[in-house]
Motif scaffolding. Sequence first.
Motif, PDB file in Angstrom:
ATOM      1  N   GLY A  78     -22.089 -26.200  29.788  1.00  0.00           N
ATOM      2  CA  GLY A  78     -21.044 -25.200  29.939  1.00  0.00           C
ATOM      3  C   GLY A  78     -21.542 -23.870  30.468  1.00  0.00           C
ATOM      4  N   GLU A  79     -22.843 -23.718  30.580  1.00  0.00           N
ATOM      5  CA  GLU A  79     -23.404 -22.465  31.079  1.00  0.00           C
ATOM      6  C   GLU A  79     -23.330 -22.442  32.607  1.00  0.00           C
ATOM      7  N   ARG A  80     -22.853 -21.328  33.165  1.00  0.00           N
ATOM      8  CA  ARG A  80     -22.780 -21.157  34.621  1.00  0.00           C
ATOM      9  C   ARG A  80     -24.043 -20.433  35.066  1.00  0.00           C
ATOM     10  N   LEU A  81     -24.848 -21.140  35.851  1.00  0.00           N
ATOM     11  CA  LEU A  81     -26.106 -20.581  36.327  1.00  0.00           C
ATOM     12  C   LEU A  81     -25.906 -19.851  37.644  1.00  0.00           C
ATOM     13  N   ARG A  82     -26.614 -18.747  37.787  1.00  0.00           N
ATOM     14  CA  ARG A  82     -26.648 -17.976  39.037  1.00  0.00           C
ATOM     15  C   ARG A  82     -28.069 -18.111  39.561  1.00  0.00           C
ATOM     16  N   ILE A  83     -28.207 -18.684  40.752  1.00  0.00           N
ATOM     17  CA  ILE A  83     -29.507 -18.916  41.353  1.00  0.00           C
ATOM     18  C   ILE A  83     -29.629 -18.000  42.574  1.00  0.00           C
ATOM     19  N   GLU A  84     -30.637 -17.144  42.566  1.00  0.00           N
ATOM     20  CA  GLU A  84     -30.848 -16.241  43.693  1.00  0.00           C
ATOM     21  C   GLU A  84     -32.226 -16.510  44.277  1.00  0.00           C
ATOM     22  N   ALA A  85     -32.250 -16.828  45.567  1.00  0.00           N
ATOM     23  CA  ALA A  85     -33.515 -17.073  46.273  1.00  0.00           C
ATOM     24  C   ALA A  85     -33.664 -16.039  47.377  1.00  0.00           C
ATOM     25  N   SER A 103     -27.872 -16.427  33.698  1.00  0.00           N
ATOM     26  CA  SER A 103     -26.483 -16.688  33.328  1.00  0.00           C
ATOM     27  C   SER A 103     -25.980 -15.428  32.642  1.00  0.00           C
ATOM     28  N   GLU A 104     -24.766 -15.464  32.162  1.00  0.00           N
ATOM     29  CA  GLU A 104     -24.240 -14.299  31.437  1.00  0.00           C
ATOM     30  C   GLU A 104     -25.091 -13.977  30.211  1.00  0.00           C
ATOM     31  N   ALA A 105     -25.772 -14.984  29.682  1.00  0.00           N
ATOM     32  CA  ALA A 105     -26.602 -14.795  28.497  1.00  0.00           C
ATOM     33  C   ALA A 105     -27.972 -14.205  28.832  1.00  0.00           C
ATOM     34  N   GLY A 106     -28.275 -14.027  30.125  1.00  0.00           N
ATOM     35  CA  GLY A 106     -29.545 -13.420  30.512  1.00  0.00           C
ATOM     36  C   GLY A 106     -30.416 -14.318  31.370  1.00  0.00           C
ATOM     37  N   ALA A 107     -31.671 -13.891  31.520  1.00  0.00           N
ATOM     38  CA  ALA A 107     -32.623 -14.599  32.379  1.00  0.00           C
ATOM     39  C   ALA A 107     -32.943 -15.983  31.821  1.00  0.00           C
ATOM     40  N   ILE A 108     -33.117 -16.933  32.740  1.00  0.00           N
ATOM     41  CA  ILE A 108     -33.451 -18.302  32.351  1.00  0.00           C
ATOM     42  C   ILE A 108     -34.808 -18.703  32.913  1.00  0.00           C
TER      43      ILE A 108
END
Length: 152
Positions: A78-85, A103-108
């Motif tokens: 359910g976590e939406r990941l944001r991937i920036e390259a 994600s909204e919860a912070g760095a992964i």
Amino acid sequence: MRYLFVDRIIQLESGSRIVAEKLVSQAELRGGRLRAGALLETMAQAAGWLAKEHHSFLRLPLLAKVPELEIERAPRAGERLRIEARVEAQRSDCFSMSVAVSSEAGAIARARLLLYVVPAPAERSAELSEQSREHFRSLTQSASRRVLSVRA
């Protein structure tokens, strides 16, 4: 079977930067978490789209080396990941990219990846290029996405 880990492309600065998203599904988890290999593949696929677009979809990106990889935590369902390259350095056939996942919860996670781009097999080059273009269009088509540069 092909595994696709990028759900959509939100931003693209051709040859420079890409931001993509991935929604983690329950089916992708092992032991309640997305495994490190799947997280790394997600990062590589997002970076690969940046390399493909830069080469007008005529070359195939291959993950060659992972000089740095730091995983702070495993994503959950359910976590939406944001991937920036971001491209750090580039030669005609090689990209060095820094990639960050949050994600909204912070760095992964964060990594530095080396991708080589190789020509597609001659007999399938046109077919693979068109498939890549079509898939790329499907990942970038939405009014809510800010794709800054798209070569079609």
